[in-house]
Design an enzyme around this catalytic site. Structure first.
Site, PDB file in Angstrom:
ATOM      1  N   ASP A 235     -10.533  20.023  43.141  1.00  0.00           N
ATOM      2  CA  ASP A 235      -8.962  19.196  42.390  1.00  0.00           C
ATOM      3  C   ASP A 235      -8.702  19.917  40.992  1.00  0.00           C
ATOM      4  O   ASP A 235      -9.498  19.747  39.814  1.00  0.00           O
ATOM      5  CB  ASP A 235      -9.010  18.083  42.870  1.00  0.00           C
ATOM      6  N   TYR A 236      -7.192  19.959  40.553  1.00  0.00           N
ATOM      7  CA  TYR A 236      -6.808  19.720  39.431  1.00  0.00           C
ATOM      8  C   TYR A 236      -7.460  18.808  37.840  1.00  0.00           C
ATOM      9  O   TYR A 236      -7.893  18.944  37.512  1.00  0.00           O
ATOM     10  CB  TYR A 236      -4.963  19.243  39.415  1.00  0.00           C
TER      11      TYR A 236
END
Length: 240
Positions: A101-102
């Site tokens: 994820d980011y």
């Protein structure tokens, strides 16, 4: 003769899964004929085009990145945000093996070798992924046992996880844990903890299979050794 999707992924253009999507979408031509059938065999004499661009063969490259926060796990981003590929200057068309994820940090492999990527992304009990998780709240034994036994999300029972409580901080009302899983569901660790009432504040993948980020600062990377690549390929027999 090899399967078309394997040849595309081995060219370094994309993963085998993405190659299959391209074929089904009618974006692949062999000798100027659109091919939509998965498993079509081609030879090295055939001319293969994706979106009318002819495939080129690249040398195989393999990288281990210590992914920082705020970077997209993708080859490109329509919002012009920095991607993991931007962090590794090279001439080959590399792509990430799986995703983080980011806001998730830690171990991320990148390559242009579709077979290598497919081996690591295939469900396999030997490919452990170790995460360090910081959650909001003081987690108790019942929640930990639920995670160990496999949470139920949207009516589906997820895989059992190895969970160990590392420490709790009553002043900040947070808990730190280590979690080992084998799967690769979207937002898997975050959704697991949210399902037992503990939102994830920080998440780091500390290890994937034999790979960790010891000696690498955030945003740094290194090439894999031939021995490491061979060890990954040794898993191939166990997924057939």
């Amino acid at each position: 003769m090899e399967r078309l999707q394997k040849v595309i992924s081995n060219s370094g253009l994309c993963s085998r899964r993405k190659a299959e999507e391209l074929i089904l979408a009618g974006r692949v031509k062999v000798n100027n004929k659109i091919i939509r059938e998965l498993g079509t065999k081609v030879s090295n004499k055939d001319i293969i085009k994706v979106d009318d661009n002819e495939l080129s063969k690249e040398k195989k490259v393999y990288y281990l990145l210590n992914k920082p926060r705020g970077v997209i796990t993708s080859v490109s981003d329509d919002k012009k945000r920095k991607t993991v590929v931007d962090l590794i200057p090279c001439n080959e068309h590399i792509y990430p093996v799986g995703r983080l994820d980011y806001d998730t940090t830690g171990v991320l492999l990148l390559t242009n070798d579709g077979d290598f990527a497919n081996i690591l992304m295939h469900p396999n009990e030997k490919v452990e992924k170790l995460y360090i998780v910081k959650v909001k709240g003081i987690i108790k034994g019942d929640a930990i046992n639920t995670l160990k036994n496999g949470v139920i999300i949207d009516g589906e029972k997820w895989e059992k996880a190895k969970v160990k409580l590392r420490k709790v901080d009553y002043k900040t009302n947070t808990s730190m844990l280590s979690v080992i899983i084998h799967g690769g569901k979207n937002h898997q660790v975050k959704r697991m903890f949210e399902s037992v009432g503990f939102p994830v504040l920080k998440l780091k993948r500390e290890r994937e299979f034999i790979f960790d980020v010891k000696g690498l600062k955030s945003g740094e990377y290194r090439s894999l050794t031939p021995k490491e690549v061979a060890i990954v390929y040794s898993l191939e027999k166990s997924i057939k």
